[in-house]
Design a protein around this motif. Structure first.
Motif, PDB file in Angstrom:
ATOM      1  N   ALA A   1      65.294  49.932  47.036  1.00  0.00           N
ATOM      2  CA  ALA A   1      66.179  49.098  45.947  1.00  0.00           C
ATOM      3  C   ALA A   1      67.046  49.773  45.412  1.00  0.00           C
ATOM      4  O   ALA A   1      67.981  48.880  44.597  1.00  0.00           O
ATOM      5  N   SER A   2      67.391  51.056  45.316  1.00  0.00           N
ATOM      6  CA  SER A   2      68.879  51.504  45.010  1.00  0.00           C
ATOM      7  C   SER A   2      69.716  51.079  45.165  1.00  0.00           C
ATOM      8  O   SER A   2      70.366  50.858  43.751  1.00  0.00           O
ATOM      9  N   PHE A   3      70.301  50.826  46.199  1.00  0.00           N
ATOM     10  CA  PHE A   3      71.895  49.731  46.543  1.00  0.00           C
ATOM     11  C   PHE A   3      71.708  48.757  45.387  1.00  0.00           C
ATOM     12  O   PHE A   3      72.655  48.389  44.790  1.00  0.00           O
ATOM     13  N   SER A   4      71.158  47.947  45.544  1.00  0.00           N
ATOM     14  CA  SER A   4      70.297  46.654  44.920  1.00  0.00           C
ATOM     15  C   SER A   4      70.917  47.181  42.799  1.00  0.00           C
ATOM     16  O   SER A   4      71.318  46.443  42.165  1.00  0.00           O
ATOM     17  N   ALA A   5      70.373  48.315  42.749  1.00  0.00           N
ATOM     18  CA  ALA A   5      70.082  48.128  41.666  1.00  0.00           C
ATOM     19  C   ALA A   5      71.464  48.837  40.895  1.00  0.00           C
ATOM     20  O   ALA A   5      71.604  48.437  39.430  1.00  0.00           O
ATOM     21  N   TYR A   6      71.949  49.310  41.921  1.00  0.00           N
ATOM     22  CA  TYR A   6      73.213  50.224  41.630  1.00  0.00           C
ATOM     23  C   TYR A   6      74.697  48.561  41.232  1.00  0.00           C
ATOM     24  O   TYR A   6      75.987  49.516  41.185  1.00  0.00           O
ATOM     25  N   LEU A   7      74.306  47.783  42.554  1.00  0.00           N
ATOM     26  CA  LEU A   7      74.846  46.442  41.749  1.00  0.00           C
ATOM     27  C   LEU A   7      74.610  45.651  40.998  1.00  0.00           C
ATOM     28  O   LEU A   7      76.192  45.369  40.430  1.00  0.00           O
ATOM     29  N   LEU A   8      74.196  46.169  39.496  1.00  0.00           N
ATOM     30  CA  LEU A   8      73.971  45.321  38.780  1.00  0.00           C
ATOM     31  C   LEU A   8      74.338  45.424  37.953  1.00  0.00           C
ATOM     32  O   LEU A   8      75.125  44.067  37.157  1.00  0.00           O
ATOM     33  N   PRO A   9      75.917  47.093  37.149  1.00  0.00           N
ATOM     34  CA  PRO A   9      76.467  46.798  36.957  1.00  0.00           C
ATOM     35  C   PRO A   9      78.140  45.837  36.655  1.00  0.00           C
ATOM     36  O   PRO A   9      78.334  45.780  36.093  1.00  0.00           O
ATOM     37  N   PHE A  10      77.752  45.203  38.066  1.00  0.00           N
ATOM     38  CA  PHE A  10      78.761  44.899  38.813  1.00  0.00           C
ATOM     39  C   PHE A  10      78.708  43.464  39.200  1.00  0.00           C
ATOM     40  O   PHE A  10      79.142  42.618  38.977  1.00  0.00           O
ATOM     41  N   ASP A  11      77.273  42.923  37.899  1.00  0.00           N
ATOM     42  CA  ASP A  11      77.165  41.516  37.877  1.00  0.00           C
ATOM     43  C   ASP A  11      76.565  41.118  39.322  1.00  0.00           C
ATOM     44  O   ASP A  11      77.237  39.708  39.763  1.00  0.00           O
ATOM     45  N   ILE A  12      76.293  41.528  40.582  1.00  0.00           N
ATOM     46  CA  ILE A  12      76.325  41.047  41.662  1.00  0.00           C
ATOM     47  C   ILE A  12      75.262  41.422  41.958  1.00  0.00           C
ATOM     48  O   ILE A  12      73.877  42.119  41.590  1.00  0.00           O
ATOM     49  N   GLN A  13      73.806  40.014  42.033  1.00  0.00           N
ATOM     50  CA  GLN A  13      72.754  39.466  42.106  1.00  0.00           C
ATOM     51  C   GLN A  13      71.712  39.838  43.632  1.00  0.00           C
ATOM     52  O   GLN A  13      73.088  39.044  44.506  1.00  0.00           O
ATOM     53  N   THR A  14      71.032  40.401  44.159  1.00  0.00           N
ATOM     54  CA  THR A  14      70.885  40.930  45.197  1.00  0.00           C
ATOM     55  C   THR A  14      69.343  40.732  45.849  1.00  0.00           C
ATOM     56  O   THR A  14      68.611  40.134  44.500  1.00  0.00           O
ATOM     57  N   MET A  15      69.228  39.611  47.051  1.00  0.00           N
ATOM     58  CA  MET A  15      67.741  39.043  47.032  1.00  0.00           C
ATOM     59  C   MET A  15      67.887  40.671  48.207  1.00  0.00           C
ATOM     60  O   MET A  15      67.958  40.612  48.929  1.00  0.00           O
ATOM     61  N   SER A  16      66.737  41.738  47.404  1.00  0.00           N
ATOM     62  CA  SER A  16      66.438  43.100  48.494  1.00  0.00           C
ATOM     63  C   SER A  16      64.842  42.080  49.362  1.00  0.00           C
ATOM     64  O   SER A  16      64.083  41.815  48.833  1.00  0.00           O
ATOM     65  N   PHE A  17      64.756  42.980  50.300  1.00  0.00           N
ATOM     66  CA  PHE A  17      63.883  42.890  50.997  1.00  0.00           C
ATOM     67  C   PHE A  17      63.531  43.705  51.993  1.00  0.00           C
ATOM     68  O   PHE A  17      63.924  44.474  52.869  1.00  0.00           O
TER      69      PHE A  17
END
Length: 600
Positions: free
Chosen positions: A224-240
């Motif tokens: 889930a590194s993709f999700s982790a680095y979307l956080l600074p953009f305030d993008i919420q990710t459902m990773s599965f």
């Protein structure tokens, strides 16, 4: 910018000096107790309670017995407390249990990867004992340090580091796992890859945010590194990702403090509402999108919002050898039939947009290259519903243009009006939870850094999660399938979540949440059905909450008094408090805390 990191910071840590500094800081903080809390457990002995060795443990031991115990009817809890499962069950996930799955294999459609989906054993085959932590388990590293470092002993699996180390998924650093921020198609780092996707979706002019992306579904997410680095953009990710050969990838993600769950695209709909994501992302996600007449792509179409993006970073998008050109041709034909438009293809990635183009669909239906699904009730939860080989068309009368985050969290969804929830009721709920969260934090006596992974087990309109929006947490909003479908409204507020039936265990690893919130959850399951009893749900809560984690329970007086009575048998500390309901009436609130215990 949330999350506490600049985009390139992880790669600055690649110098040995910075790594050593970080390790020294963490070791020092461990002994000071600032980053990691109390790392000294109390003990449950595997020896008989009257043995000499057990008595030598003194006050640091518990009377619970270590024993393989299965769920029986009628249910009973031993006088000396819940039995503790043996250490080999430290990673027990009831509905993804390999031993039970092996029994089912002859009955499953392996060509469609049905074995990767949830398969819950019958009640008599479910363990009814407390899942222990693994040997040398430590209280998890706190966020935001946990994005990059976690204790190795908490997820003591080396396979991913061995096979994916060259792609910078995860590396071993003494007692720690280090996550440099790479992935199979972004081994040089997620920040550069995310910027590239922003360029590709905006014709080289902007970012994913300017492309309107605020909620993402990451398919086969790895750690889930993709999700982790979307956080600074305030993008919420459902990773599965499934529980498969990439062992424990979701466990790594959750240990890092990144929202994720075990799931698979195979034969059933995903447990998320229609039209919930502006982007679905697949980076070498190991899904055969071109097979079975593109039925999995049609599920992605259901989940995407109009003008949403499908990002595909995989060999068929760029390689000309083997079967990859044939697979690419099939993908192009399937997506064209679904009226998706290929908007970019470069550097190993292809991106399609789901166009708002009803006339295109009508033409393709007439050409018999695609089918439109029969009309169905969108309020029905997506839970154990077989995939359909057709295009799902949403009811446009309830669709609405959503603002960006953070304004999106205040949106009153038209889907609420459809089920009879007024704007006034919605606004009252939002104000109520803002006040309640402040009270909760005072009662728990915690700092903001103490809580990262949160689950709202009966999320209603998502008001609890919205009240936490400025806290350094992420929230899994769960809507029970026997409740009204408010999950669409939760997604319309820019949040993430899933449908679930609490008569079954959740699809996550043990010890993954710092806080569980159960607001009038138990009273929804008081029919007395076996498997849904109060004691069953408490056992699942204990499995998924971390040692020293919190459980907040509000419910009818008969329920809270029963929980207060038996909580110590689950090795929970419990306090009863009183807060006000929305109607300003007094209501009992249980603040429970799971003890940090281990088998000796």
């Amino acid at each position: 910018m949330g999350g506490g990191y600049g985009l390139g910071s992880v790669f600055a840590l690649q110098s040995w000096q910075m790594i050593m500094f970080a390790l020294l800081l963490m070791v020092g903080s461990f002994y000071l107790g600032t980053l990691f809390g109390n790392n000294v457990p109390i003990y449950v002995s595997h020896l008989p309670s009257n043995s000499t060795s057990s008595s030598l443990l003194g006050n640091s031991s518990m009377s619970n017995q270590v024993s393989i115990t299965y769920r029986k009817v009628p249910l009973s809890i031993p006088e000396n407390g819940m039995d503790v499962c043996p250490l080999k069950y430290a990673e027990y996930i009831p509905c993804h249990d390999i031993s039970y799955l092996k029994e089912l294999l002859p009955t499953l459609d392996l060509s469609r990867r049905e074995e990767l989906e949830r398969h819950c054993p019958p009640l008599e085959n479910r363990l009814f004992c407390l899942v222990p932590p693994p040997e040398d388990y430590k209280i998890p590293v706190k966020w935001p340090t946990s994005r990059d470092y976690v204790w190795r002993s908490n997820v003591n699996h080396t396979h991913l580091a061995e096979v994916k180390g060259g792609q910078n998924w995860v590396h071993e650093k003494d007692q720690l796992w280090w996550f440099p921020g790479g992935g199979t198609h972004f081994k040089h780092g997620a920040p550069e890859y995310i910027q590239r996707l922003g360029n590709m979706t905006t014709n080289e002019t902007g970012t994913l945010s300017s492309a309107g992306v605020y909620q993402v579904l990451d398919v086969g997410c790895g750690v889930a590194s993709f999700s982790a680095y979307l956080l600074p953009f305030d993008i919420q990710t459902m990773s599965f990702a499934p529980k498969d050969g990439h062992e424990n990838q979701i466990q790594f993600a959750l240990e890092r403090g990144i929202g994720a769950m075990i799931s698979a695209l195979a034969t059933k709909q995903m447990p998320y509402p229609s039209s919930s994501f502006e982007m679905v992302h697949c980076s070498r996600c190991r899904v055969d999108w071109h097979e079975n007449d593109g039925i999995l792509l049609k599920e992605i179409d259901r989940l995407l919002r109009p003008n949403g993006y499908f990002v595909y970073s995989a060999p068929p998008a760029y390689r000309k050898d083997k079967d990859f050109p044939m697979i690419w041709e099939k993908l192009v034909n399937l997506t064209t039939a679904m009226c998706w438009k290929l908007i970019a293809r470069k550097v190993q990635t292809a991106i399609w947009i789901k166009q708002e183009n009803p006339s295109c669909l009508i033409i393709n239906v007439d050409r018999k290259v695609v089918q439109i699904c029969d009309a169905e009730d969108d309020s029905k939860p997506s839970w154990k519903i077989p995939l359909r080989n057709c295009i799902h068309v949403t009811d446009q009368s309830y669709s609405q243009k959503l603002p960006p985050r953070p304004e999106r969290v205040s949106v009153y969804s038209r889907s609420l009006r459809k089920i009879g929830v007024s704007q006034e009721e919605f606004d009252l709920d939002t104000l109520f939870w803002k006040a309640q969260v402040n009270q909760y934090w005072k009662l728990m006596n915690v700092s903001n850094a103490d809580i990262r992974n949160v689950m709202d087990m009966n999320a209603l309109y998502g008001g609890f999660a919205v009240a936490l929006n400025n806290f350094p947490v992420w929230v899994m909003n769960v809507v029970p399938i026997n409740m009204q479908n408010t999950l669409s409204a939760i997604y319309d507020r820019g949040l993430i979540g899933a449908f679930h039936d609490w008569c079954e265990p959740f699809s996550t690893y043990p010890r993954t949440y710092d806080l569980l919130h159960a607001y009038h959850l138990f009273s929804q399951y008081k029919s007395g059905e076996e498997g849904c009893l109060l004691e069953d749900i408490m056992l699942e809560m204990d499995r998924i909450v971390r040692p020293q984690g919190y459980i907040i329970i509000r419910d009818e007086p008969s329920i809270t008094s029963r929980i207060q009575e038996i909580a110590p048998k689950y090795l929970w500390d419990v306090e009863m408090h009183t807060l006000q309901t929305k109607e300003k009436n007094p209501e009992s609130v249980l603040i429970c805390r799971k003890k940090f215990w281990a088998i000796i």
